[in-house]
Each structure stands twice: as structure tokens, then as C-alpha cells.
Write an enzyme that holds these catalytic residues in place. Sequence first.
Site, PDB file in Angstrom:
ATOM      1  CG  LEU A 152      -1.845  -1.176   1.398  1.00 52.77           C
ATOM      2  CD1 LEU A 152      -2.430  -1.212   2.801  1.00 52.77           C
ATOM      3  CD2 LEU A 152      -2.954  -1.102   0.370  1.00 52.77           C
ATOM      4  CB  CYS A 153       2.453   3.378  -1.850  1.00 58.48           C
ATOM      5  SG  CYS A 153       1.976   3.335  -3.564  1.00 58.48           S
ATOM      6  CB  ALA A 154       0.923   8.186  -1.646  1.00 59.29           C
TER       7      ALA A 154
END
Length: 104
Positions: free
Chosen positions: A8-10
Site C-alpha cells: 500500500l502506498c500513496a
Amino acid sequence: MEKKILLLCAAGMSTSLLVTKMIKAAEEKNIKVKIEACPVEQFNEKVNEFDIFLLGPQVRFKHTDLSNIANEYNKKVEVINMVDYGTMNGAKVLEAALKALNVN
């Protein structure tokens, strides 16, 4: 049994290269895993599909909130080591995820 790892990232962009490197590392070690990446906002709709969620350093501030949700599903949330993330070390990130899942 195949383990499922979600990064999960921005925006889901920076982790896609890391996913590719993790998949390559898994193939080299003959480890069966499903590895994907998506924006952190999609966590709630993906929580049932994956065994462990790895947070990119830019979204590590969400660790506590996401861990609280994941615990209800008996899932794990970990933060990717900043050096391993920065160097896109897929083998190390994969190793850390499997260790967190108690897979040797």
C-alpha cells in the site's frame, strides 16, 4: 499454500516497481506468492483478499489505524523498511513479509 501480499502506498505507483522485484525474487526462490500494489485508500475493500499488507514509508502514519482493522480479520500490517524501499530491494522486502507471516 500461496501467500498473498499487498503493498500500500500513496498512489500505487512507487510500489509497482518493488512488486516486480519481489515477484522476481519469489520466482528465483520458488516461493508461491501473489503480490500486488494499490493506493492505501483501497485497504478496506482488499482486507479479505490478502494475508499481509505492507505500507510504503510515505503512508506509515496509517499503521495503527490499519492494524486495528486488520486485527479483526486476523491479518497483519507491516511498514516496509525505508532503506529496502528506497533501494527497491524486493528480496529483502519479500523476506520480511514472509517472516512476519511465519513462513520460512
